[in-house]
Write an enzyme that holds these catalytic residues in place. Structure first.
Site, PDB file in Angstrom:
ATOM      1  N   ARG A   1       4.599  -3.753   4.792  1.00  6.10           N
ATOM      2  CA  ARG A   1       5.408  -3.950   5.832  1.00  6.10           C
ATOM      3  C   ARG A   1       5.705  -2.733   6.676  1.00  6.10           C
ATOM      4  O   ARG A   1       5.963  -2.990   7.776  1.00  6.10           O
ATOM      5  CB  ARG A   1       6.718  -4.662   5.173  1.00  6.10           C
ATOM      6  CG  ARG A   1       6.714  -5.804   4.750  1.00  6.10           C
ATOM      7  CD  ARG A   1       8.312  -6.317   4.030  1.00  6.10           C
ATOM      8  NE  ARG A   1       8.317  -5.734   2.748  1.00  6.10           N
ATOM      9  CZ  ARG A   1       9.368  -5.889   1.836  1.00  6.10           C
ATOM     10  NH1 ARG A   1       9.941  -7.262   1.933  1.00  6.10           N
ATOM     11  NH2 ARG A   1       9.431  -5.414   0.920  1.00  6.10           N
TER      12      ARG A   1
ATOM     13  N   ARG B   1      -5.089   7.517 -31.686  1.00  5.32           N
ATOM     14  CA  ARG B   1      -4.167   7.860 -30.669  1.00  5.32           C
ATOM     15  C   ARG B   1      -4.819   7.505 -29.347  1.00  5.32           C
ATOM     16  O   ARG B   1      -5.696   8.036 -28.807  1.00  5.32           O
ATOM     17  CB  ARG B   1      -3.959   9.444 -30.836  1.00  5.32           C
ATOM     18  CG  ARG B   1      -2.772   9.950 -30.037  1.00  5.32           C
ATOM     19  CD  ARG B   1      -2.813  11.489 -30.016  1.00  5.32           C
ATOM     20  NE  ARG B   1      -2.857  12.205 -31.296  1.00  5.32           N
ATOM     21  CZ  ARG B   1      -3.759  13.214 -31.529  1.00  5.32           C
ATOM     22  NH1 ARG B   1      -4.534  13.665 -30.710  1.00  5.32           N
ATOM     23  NH2 ARG B   1      -3.447  13.668 -32.748  1.00  5.32           N
TER      24      ARG B   1
ATOM     25  N   LEU C   1      -8.888  10.042 -39.764  1.00  2.00           N
ATOM     26  CA  LEU C   1      -8.435   9.377 -40.948  1.00  2.00           C
ATOM     27  C   LEU C   1      -7.854  10.296 -41.949  1.00  2.00           C
ATOM     28  O   LEU C   1      -8.470  11.482 -42.133  1.00  2.00           O
ATOM     29  CB  LEU C   1      -9.708   8.835 -41.612  1.00  2.00           C
ATOM     30  CG  LEU C   1      -9.936   8.162 -42.919  1.00  2.00           C
ATOM     31  CD1 LEU C   1      -9.027   6.763 -42.815  1.00  2.00           C
ATOM     32  CD2 LEU C   1     -11.075   7.681 -43.339  1.00  2.00           C
TER      33      LEU C   1
ATOM     34  N   HIS D   1      -2.627  -2.344 -18.041  1.00  2.00           N
ATOM     35  CA  HIS D   1      -3.371  -1.157 -17.937  1.00  2.00           C
ATOM     36  C   HIS D   1      -3.559  -0.489 -18.895  1.00  2.00           C
ATOM     37  O   HIS D   1      -4.645   0.130 -19.295  1.00  2.00           O
ATOM     38  CB  HIS D   1      -2.704  -0.170 -16.967  1.00  2.00           C
ATOM     39  CG  HIS D   1      -1.451   0.666 -17.234  1.00  2.00           C
ATOM     40  ND1 HIS D   1      -0.294  -0.101 -17.124  1.00  2.00           N
ATOM     41  CD2 HIS D   1      -1.471   1.629 -18.194  1.00  2.00           C
ATOM     42  CE1 HIS D   1       0.511   0.780 -17.786  1.00  2.00           C
ATOM     43  NE2 HIS D   1      -0.165   1.753 -18.273  1.00  2.00           N
TER      44      HIS D   1
ATOM     45  N   ALA E   1       0.731  -1.133  -0.087  1.00  2.00           N
ATOM     46  CA  ALA E   1       0.074  -0.074   0.004  1.00  2.00           C
ATOM     47  C   ALA E   1       0.775   1.294  -0.132  1.00  2.00           C
ATOM     48  O   ALA E   1       0.368   2.300  -0.513  1.00  2.00           O
ATOM     49  CB  ALA E   1      -0.760   0.036   1.117  1.00  2.00           C
TER      50      ALA E   1
ATOM     51  N   ARG F   1      -1.108   3.088 -35.989  1.00  2.00           N
ATOM     52  CA  ARG F   1      -1.223   3.740 -37.511  1.00  2.00           C
ATOM     53  C   ARG F   1      -1.602   2.688 -38.545  1.00  2.00           C
ATOM     54  O   ARG F   1      -0.697   1.819 -38.640  1.00  2.00           O
ATOM     55  CB  ARG F   1      -0.314   4.531 -37.962  1.00  2.00           C
ATOM     56  CG  ARG F   1       0.306   5.678 -36.702  1.00  2.00           C
ATOM     57  CD  ARG F   1       1.283   6.531 -37.187  1.00  2.00           C
ATOM     58  NE  ARG F   1       0.749   7.416 -38.128  1.00  2.00           N
ATOM     59  CZ  ARG F   1       0.632   8.767 -37.937  1.00  2.00           C
ATOM     60  NH1 ARG F   1       0.856   9.196 -36.625  1.00  2.00           N
ATOM     61  NH2 ARG F   1       0.249   9.649 -38.805  1.00  2.00           N
TER      62      ARG F   1
ATOM     63  N   HIS G   1       1.993  -4.381 -23.639  1.00  2.00           N
ATOM     64  CA  HIS G   1       1.026  -3.368 -23.955  1.00  2.00           C
ATOM     65  C   HIS G   1       0.980  -3.436 -25.522  1.00  2.00           C
ATOM     66  O   HIS G   1      -0.269  -3.529 -25.859  1.00  2.00           O
ATOM     67  CB  HIS G   1       1.654  -2.124 -23.564  1.00  2.00           C
ATOM     68  CG  HIS G   1       1.897  -1.741 -22.058  1.00  2.00           C
ATOM     69  ND1 HIS G   1       1.093  -2.237 -21.504  1.00  2.00           N
ATOM     70  CD2 HIS G   1       2.919  -1.093 -21.417  1.00  2.00           C
ATOM     71  CE1 HIS G   1       1.567  -2.180 -20.032  1.00  2.00           C
ATOM     72  NE2 HIS G   1       2.472  -1.231 -20.055  1.00  2.00           N
TER      73      HIS G   1
ATOM     74  N   ARG H   1       6.007  12.218 -26.627  1.00  2.00           N
ATOM     75  CA  ARG H   1       5.197  11.191 -25.799  1.00  2.00           C
ATOM     76  C   ARG H   1       4.095  10.873 -26.703  1.00  2.00           C
ATOM     77  O   ARG H   1       3.243  11.667 -26.937  1.00  2.00           O
ATOM     78  CB  ARG H   1       4.634  11.909 -24.468  1.00  2.00           C
ATOM     79  CG  ARG H   1       3.882  10.691 -23.830  1.00  2.00           C
ATOM     80  CD  ARG H   1       3.735  11.363 -22.395  1.00  2.00           C
ATOM     81  NE  ARG H   1       2.740  10.592 -21.563  1.00  2.00           N
ATOM     82  CZ  ARG H   1       1.289  10.836 -21.621  1.00  2.00           C
ATOM     83  NH1 ARG H   1       0.945  11.739 -22.274  1.00  2.00           N
ATOM     84  NH2 ARG H   1       0.610  10.087 -20.891  1.00  2.00           N
TER      85      ARG H   1
ATOM     86  N   GLY I   1       3.402   1.613  -1.683  1.00  2.00           N
ATOM     87  CA  GLY I   1       4.216   1.864  -3.206  1.00  2.00           C
ATOM     88  C   GLY I   1       3.810   3.066  -3.789  1.00  2.00           C
ATOM     89  O   GLY I   1       2.771   3.377  -3.795  1.00  2.00           O
TER      90      GLY I   1
END
Length: 596
Positions: free
Chosen positions: A150, A480, A489, A283, A117, A451, A345, A446, A119
């Protein structure tokens, strides 16, 4: 564009305008009935309500009568802040425990335990996603959230830590503070070791106090390093699994380093869990535009007939980050860009893009089709791949460090921070079509996008007007994924005027312009799916095996031959070898020099 309204939360619609609100699902109602009758508890103690059987909460402490057999009555205060206190002579209950006492045995509750928890992932993603689900009325009426780790921490310290990362929807924030307070009241912390059955047994006792006599459903999110997955699963399943409901475990990537280690991890997990209890999370599969892939393809007649080698010349899956490891190289150096991004991914997106039409939208039908695609792909070898590593670069007065200058990275490391690969699917739909994949850190921008470059128009009447560069005249569909989500398009179009001048323009569905609602974070969707048992976007074990079978041969070649990555400057387009790889298949990377 018509909106699909199968969403499970009343406020998650993303239509531009809604004529009427969606009906509220019963499981999404988070109000509480404050009335309680008090059952017996272990140890010879019995809790009984006043004759009115009503507990009135005020800003001052309330009182619950505690009877021990037929003896004298003891009054126990319940404060606004609800710490759990146990002593030799008395037992104090938190307000949530008292609220959970007047229940039907057919009622259910969900207990969500975030293992690890303290992290970064838990703080930055998991707890904020859980709050967003609560804020949108998507969590069940009865739920409890526990942090487990911990680190020594009190409930109040956990709540303080969580509160720093909570935000409310931009378009709906009028009751933000109140919602945060309500959410934090349901968050608790238990300190323990990941390999201790005794510590998980203590957690189990605390969970039961909140669950009361309800059907208890339990979700464990393993936000911990992979080398302690099995210990945590062994202890939680033996000591803290639900006795009368479901138990599910979310496992974060990486799922091993290659085929052998992945199979060993799966085998170890299945000693304690069934396959349908394991939710392997990626994810990227929860991102809005990835979720929209199947809708775009299977519900639009204009796309489905074009989705094959007859009309598509190549498909590019591109992931780039404009920053390096920046002090977080310890984890990354152990895995590298291929394991970190491409094997999971990008390959998952490729499978969704290329799969055949599933029998239904059932999770198993969709995952069956993804597995078929992966099994049709040839394993990668070194000739199919280019790897790179970024070097330092100075821009003005700013110097960007090389990968190996990062103090958390071992000196002389050969770990790739960039990779490009050419993959092929050997089936009737896609044979001969190159699927080009690239991923890298410390690049010029980024982005994550798909495509799709279509074939040239045969005998095009306007070739002279389009010029000699046929790549510039190619129709291209761009999805994207991030940032600034969009689907557009690229088409050839006449520029207004008296002369015949052509332009390369785009038909653009820009999400921010079209939809007013904020797009949910991927973790919100995935956590909600796990709570509801929807496995469609989670990775099955045979799917994982098929994915590793593609990448394991090239990973072993790179490591055994100690292949030296090609250098590229921080902030550049990547190594030159990536352009040569694309040119081998008569392809130009679509993200370079287009301005799109």
């Amino acid at each position: 564009m018509a909106a699909f309204s199968s969403t499970r939360c009343p406020s998650h619609a993303t239509t531009p305008s809604s004529p009427s609100p969606r009906p509220r699902l019963p499981s999404s109602v988070c109000g509480h009935d404050r009335r309680a009758t008090l059952p017996s508890i272990p140890g010879g103690l019995a809790l009984r309500a006043q004759p009115s059987s009503r507990l009135r909460r005020s800003r001052r402490a309330n009182a619950v009568r505690l009877h021990e057999g037929a003896g004298a009555t003891t009054i126990i205060p319940i404060e606004n802040e609800f710490p759990m206190k146990k002593s030799k002579d008395s037992l104090s209950l938190t307000l949530p425990e008292v609220e959970n006492i007047n229940i039907s045995e057919n009622e259910s509750t969900v207990s969500i335990t975030v293992v690890g928890a303290s992290g970064d992932l838990a703080k930055k993603k998991i707890f904020p996603a859980l709050f967003a689900l609560f804020y949108e009325d998507c969590l069940p009426k009865h739920f409890t959230i526990y942090g487990y780790g911990r680190s020594k921490m009190t409930d109040a310290e956990l709540r303080n830590m969580i509160s720093k990362s909570l935000t409310c929807r931009i378009d709906k924030s009028e009751n933000c503070e109140e919602k945060m307070d309500q959410f934090l009241e349901r968050c608790f912390y238990h300190s323990g070791h990941y390999d201790s059955p005794e510590n998980f047994a203590e957690l189990d006792k605390e969970l039961k106090l909140h669950e009361g006599r309800r059907i208890s459903n339990r979700l464990f999110y393993l936000s911990i390093p992979p080398n302690i997955f099995v210990d945590a699963v062994r202890c939680s399943s033996s000591s803290a699994a639900s006795g009368n409901g479901w138990t599910r475990v979310i496992v974060e990537k990486p799922f091993g380093r290659d085929s052998e280690s992945s199979a060993a991890l799966t085998k170890a997990l299945k000693q304690y869990l069934e396959e349908n209890q394991i939710f392997r999370i990626d994810h990227y599969l929860g991102k809005e535009l990835v979720e929209n892939l199947s809708v775009l393809r299977f519900s639009n007649l204009i796309f489905e007939p074009l989705w094959s080698r007859k009309y598509i010349r190549n498909v590019q899956l591109i992931f780039s980050e404009d920053f390096g490891t920046e002090g977080r190289g310890g984890y990354f150096d152990n895995y590298g860009i291929i394991r970190d991004i491409m094997q999971n991914h990008l390959l998952q997106i490729l499978a969704l893009f290329a799969m055949e039409t599933p029998v239904s939208l059932d999770a198993e039908d969709i995952r069956n089709e993804k597995v078929k695609v992966l099994r049709c792909m040839k394993p990668l070898h070194l000739d199919d791949v280019v790897i790179g590593q970024y070097t330092s670069h100075k821009e003005g007065s700013t110097t960007y460090l090389a990968y190996t200058d990062d103090k958390t990275v071992p000196k002389g490391s050969l770990t790739p921070t960039f990779a490009a690969a050419a993959l092929f699917i050997n089936n009737a739909r896609w044979e001969g079509v190159p699927f080009l994949m690239k991923a890298g850190k410390a690049l010029q921008d980024r982005r994550a996008e798909i495509r799709v470059q279509f074939r040239h128009v045969p005998g095009n009447l306007y070739n002279q007007k389009l010029g000699t560069d046929l790549n510039q005249a190619t129709n291209e569909l761009v999805i994207r994924v991030q940032p600034d989500e969009a689907i557009y398009l690229l088409i050839n179009n006449k520029v207004p005027g008296l002369e015949m001048k052509l332009d390369h323009s785009n038909l653009n569905l820009h999400y921010a312009a079209r939809y007013s609602k904020e797009i949910p974070d991927a973790y919100e969707r995935l956590l909600l799916d796990a709570i509801e048992g929807e496995r469609r976007v989670f990775i099955r074990s045979d799917e994982l095996d098929a994915a590793w079978a593609i990448f394991t041969p090239v990973l072993k070649e790179i490591e055994e031959k100690k292949t030296i990555p090609e250098s590229y400057p921080y902030g550049s387009q990547g190594p030159v070898g990536a352009h040569r790889l694309a040119a081998r298949y008569n392809v130009r990377w679509g993200d370079l020099g287009t301005g799109q």
